[in-house]
Design a protein around this motif. Sequence first.
Motif, PDB file in Angstrom:
ATOM      1  N   ALA A  71       8.128  14.699  -5.980  1.00 63.49           N
ATOM      2  CA  ALA A  71       7.212  14.659  -7.266  1.00 63.49           C
ATOM      3  C   ALA A  71       5.737  14.004  -6.762  1.00 63.49           C
ATOM      4  CB  ALA A  71       7.690  14.119  -8.471  1.00 63.49           C
ATOM      5  N   TYR A  72       5.487  13.318  -5.819  1.00 60.38           N
ATOM      6  CA  TYR A  72       4.452  12.618  -5.580  1.00 60.38           C
ATOM      7  C   TYR A  72       3.767  13.008  -4.546  1.00 60.38           C
ATOM      8  CZ  TYR A  72       7.193   9.578  -8.752  1.00 60.38           C
ATOM      9  OH  TYR A  72       8.197   9.442  -9.915  1.00 60.38           O
ATOM     10  N   GLY A  73       4.106  14.188  -3.962  1.00 61.74           N
ATOM     11  CA  GLY A  73       3.226  14.602  -2.853  1.00 61.74           C
ATOM     12  C   GLY A  73       3.684  14.395  -1.616  1.00 61.74           C
ATOM     13  N   PRO A  74       2.985  14.549  -0.190  1.00 63.30           N
ATOM     14  CA  PRO A  74       3.516  14.584   0.811  1.00 63.30           C
ATOM     15  C   PRO A  74       3.899  13.025   1.142  1.00 63.30           C
ATOM     16  CG  PRO A  74       1.642  15.874   0.969  1.00 63.30           C
ATOM     17  CD  PRO A  74       1.735  15.193  -0.349  1.00 63.30           C
ATOM     18  N   ALA A 122       2.056   6.746  -0.814  1.00 65.78           N
ATOM     19  CA  ALA A 122       0.985   5.745  -1.070  1.00 65.78           C
ATOM     20  C   ALA A 122       1.118   5.247  -2.555  1.00 65.78           C
ATOM     21  CB  ALA A 122      -0.448   6.399  -0.972  1.00 65.78           C
ATOM     22  N   ARG A 123       1.144   3.773  -2.514  1.00 65.40           N
ATOM     23  CA  ARG A 123       1.301   3.339  -3.898  1.00 65.40           C
ATOM     24  C   ARG A 123       0.893   3.799  -5.069  1.00 65.40           C
ATOM     25  NH1 ARG A 123       1.936   1.657  -8.316  1.00 65.40           N
ATOM     26  NH2 ARG A 123       2.341  -0.163  -9.066  1.00 65.40           N
ATOM     27  N   ASP A 124      -0.586   4.140  -4.720  1.00 65.43           N
ATOM     28  CA  ASP A 124      -1.506   4.609  -6.034  1.00 65.43           C
ATOM     29  C   ASP A 124      -1.132   6.236  -6.450  1.00 65.43           C
ATOM     30  OD1 ASP A 124      -2.576   5.986  -3.687  1.00 65.43           O
ATOM     31  OD2 ASP A 124      -4.575   4.858  -3.777  1.00 65.43           O
ATOM     32  N   ALA A 125      -0.171   6.931  -5.518  1.00 68.25           N
ATOM     33  CA  ALA A 125       0.292   8.237  -5.886  1.00 68.25           C
ATOM     34  C   ALA A 125       1.433   7.920  -7.022  1.00 68.25           C
ATOM     35  CB  ALA A 125       0.942   8.870  -4.666  1.00 68.25           C
ATOM     36  N   ALA A 146       0.891  -1.241  -0.005  1.00 70.00           N
ATOM     37  CA  ALA A 146      -0.062  -0.126   0.106  1.00 70.00           C
ATOM     38  C   ALA A 146       0.929   1.322  -0.068  1.00 70.00           C
ATOM     39  CB  ALA A 146      -1.061  -0.014   1.186  1.00 70.00           C
ATOM     40  N   ARG A 147       2.118   0.907   0.448  1.00 70.75           N
ATOM     41  CA  ARG A 147       2.957   2.342   0.276  1.00 70.75           C
ATOM     42  C   ARG A 147       4.425   1.813  -0.173  1.00 70.75           C
ATOM     43  NH1 ARG A 147       4.001   5.049   5.814  1.00 70.75           N
ATOM     44  NH2 ARG A 147       4.807   3.112   6.401  1.00 70.75           N
ATOM     45  N   VAL A 148       5.194   2.946  -0.723  1.00 74.89           N
ATOM     46  CA  VAL A 148       6.145   2.579  -1.503  1.00 74.89           C
ATOM     47  C   VAL A 148       7.220   3.478  -0.708  1.00 74.89           C
ATOM     48  CG1 VAL A 148       7.536   2.760  -3.445  1.00 74.89           C
ATOM     49  CG2 VAL A 148       5.357   1.902  -3.615  1.00 74.89           C
ATOM     50  N   CYS A 149       8.622   2.748  -0.465  1.00 73.65           N
ATOM     51  CA  CYS A 149       9.646   3.668   0.299  1.00 73.65           C
ATOM     52  C   CYS A 149      10.204   4.476  -0.825  1.00 73.65           C
ATOM     53  CB  CYS A 149      10.519   2.932   0.928  1.00 73.65           C
ATOM     54  SG  CYS A 149      12.007   3.747   2.044  1.00 73.65           S
ATOM     55  N   LEU A 150      10.513   5.967  -0.856  1.00 72.21           N
ATOM     56  CA  LEU A 150      10.844   6.614  -1.658  1.00 72.21           C
ATOM     57  C   LEU A 150      12.247   6.865  -1.472  1.00 72.21           C
ATOM     58  CD1 LEU A 150       8.479   9.374  -2.599  1.00 72.21           C
ATOM     59  CD2 LEU A 150       8.897   6.917  -3.876  1.00 72.21           C
TER      60      LEU A 150
END
Length: 176
Positions: A34-37, A83-86, A3-7
């Motif tokens: 680039a993908y928000g907070p 969030a992965r969907d971001a 559900a989440r990805v570590c950037l």
Amino acid sequence: MSARVCLGAITGPHGVRGLVKVKPFTEVPEDIAAYGPVEDETGTRRFTLRVTGEAKGQVIVALDGVGDRNAAEALKGQRLYVARDALPEPDDGSFYHADLIGMEVVGLDGTLLGRVSALYDFGAGDVLEFRGADGKARMLPFTEQVVPTVDLEARRMVVDPPEGALEDGPDKGSED
């Protein structure tokens, strides 16, 4: 899928005004913002990132609410998630590492070999690490030739390892 990805991960403070150095896990380092907070590992703190520069393979980032070196130092080691969907869907034949972790690894004959535990890029291309039932970590090149099938929906990948790649080496200390 995750559900989440570590950037990226905060490696320490930069200067005295609250900037931090971040090791990005994004293909383009500046895309970390680039993908928000982003959230911390627990999901309890959120940060808006602003990339201010680059230094030695890391990005220099301003985090909202972090205004001095002490606050920046307290974040050292913190991983940053989104969030992965971001994230945009990857191109055909490309994958987010987070989507592969935990996936079954099977041989061409369907034999379960283990589960994906990590992916690495040591500079010569991605390397797949998986652990079998014996707990041993094994590594294979993550190429189309060695990993011909990745089925995200079934959470399964098929591998065709080079001959001898999965065999244990000689015992340490033996003098054959």
